[in-house]
Design a protein around this motif. Sequence first.
Motif, PDB file in Angstrom:
ATOM      1  N   SER A  11      31.103  29.179  41.565  1.00 35.36           N
ATOM      2  CA  SER A  11      31.344  29.719  40.309  1.00 35.36           C
ATOM      3  C   SER A  11      31.174  30.972  40.408  1.00 35.36           C
ATOM      4  N   ASP A  12      31.659  31.621  39.068  1.00 32.82           N
ATOM      5  CA  ASP A  12      31.336  33.050  38.525  1.00 32.82           C
ATOM      6  C   ASP A  12      30.715  33.145  37.390  1.00 32.82           C
ATOM      7  N   CYS A  15      33.302  33.465  34.645  1.00 31.36           N
ATOM      8  CA  CYS A  15      33.980  32.649  34.163  1.00 31.36           C
ATOM      9  C   CYS A  15      33.655  31.474  32.961  1.00 31.36           C
ATOM     10  N   TRP A  17      34.941  28.732  32.094  1.00 33.04           N
ATOM     11  CA  TRP A  17      34.917  27.560  32.246  1.00 33.04           C
ATOM     12  C   TRP A  17      33.921  27.110  33.257  1.00 33.04           C
ATOM     13  N   CYS A  18      33.298  27.969  33.967  1.00 32.48           N
ATOM     14  CA  CYS A  18      31.973  27.673  34.749  1.00 32.48           C
ATOM     15  C   CYS A  18      30.904  27.514  33.846  1.00 32.48           C
ATOM     16  N   GLU A  49      33.966  35.491  43.314  1.00 34.21           N
ATOM     17  CA  GLU A  49      34.357  36.378  42.402  1.00 34.21           C
ATOM     18  C   GLU A  49      35.742  36.406  42.049  1.00 34.21           C
ATOM     19  N   LEU A  50      35.818  36.139  40.667  1.00 32.65           N
ATOM     20  CA  LEU A  50      37.429  35.999  40.066  1.00 32.65           C
ATOM     21  C   LEU A  50      37.999  37.171  40.076  1.00 32.65           C
ATOM     22  N   SER A  51      37.323  38.538  39.713  1.00 34.77           N
ATOM     23  CA  SER A  51      38.035  39.798  39.739  1.00 34.77           C
ATOM     24  C   SER A  51      37.031  40.739  40.525  1.00 34.77           C
ATOM     25  N   HIS A 102      32.357  43.237  29.906  1.00 34.21           N
ATOM     26  CA  HIS A 102      32.888  42.917  31.070  1.00 34.21           C
ATOM     27  C   HIS A 102      32.628  43.607  32.407  1.00 34.21           C
ATOM     28  N   THR A 105      30.764  41.368  39.129  1.00 35.68           N
ATOM     29  CA  THR A 105      29.677  40.401  39.102  1.00 35.68           C
ATOM     30  C   THR A 105      28.957  40.152  40.276  1.00 35.68           C
ATOM     31  N   GLY A 186      40.072  28.687  42.854  1.00 38.49           N
ATOM     32  CA  GLY A 186      39.691  28.732  41.498  1.00 38.49           C
ATOM     33  C   GLY A 186      38.434  27.880  41.249  1.00 38.49           C
TER      34      GLY A 186
END
Length: 223
Positions: A11-12, A15, A17-18, A49-51, A102, A105, A186
């Motif tokens: 997870s992040d 996120c 949804w996490c 890391e999503l981004s 933002h 992370t 994802g």
Amino acid sequence: MSEPIKIDVWSDIACPWCFIGKRRFEGGSGLFAGAGEGRAVEVEYHSFELSPDTPVDFDGSEVDFLAGHKGIPAEQVGEMLERVTGIASSLGLNYDYDNLKHTNTVKAHELLHFAKANGKQLELAERLFSAYFEQGRHVGRIEDLADLAAEVGLDRAEALAALESSQYLEDVRADQRTAAEFGINGVPFFVIDGKYGVSGAQEAQTFAQVLEQVWTERQAVTA
């Protein structure tokens, strides 16, 4: 008593949804545990890391980031955030996108590994999610992260030293390599008992059913 069922979660902290998936999994594991004696789970968080190209101090709102980063029209982003905020609210989570900061992370992930080494990973994961999505706290700067570590009973000075030295950065990268090997692209992504993958923030009942299946298979092997 049987060994707890191991749950590895990629997870992040950034996120949405996490955090929702965390609550739904907790609901599902609660249903599972309440269905009979000796049922337990052991959860471990892993880094994703999503981004990763996000600056620590991003100058703008979440709408600004998503519109710029994903190329989604700002109006559509607003609708997406409204939807996810409503779903979070149904689980008792109060997302506050107006005050969300933002950020990058990677240091938060390093801190989660520090917390794991000191027996507080689950507490810190909850604290970081809440700080980011509900309280407008900064989870990218090491001083702020050290404060959050202290809030769950970790030694602030030790946490700060670990972050300043990037002591756990290789552990973060190792998690990311494992995610790539598993084909995880994802999050949240749950690996249950090392053999079942559950992608996304599924409903609590879905998690309960998977846990029940693993439990039944274990009992069949030991019978």
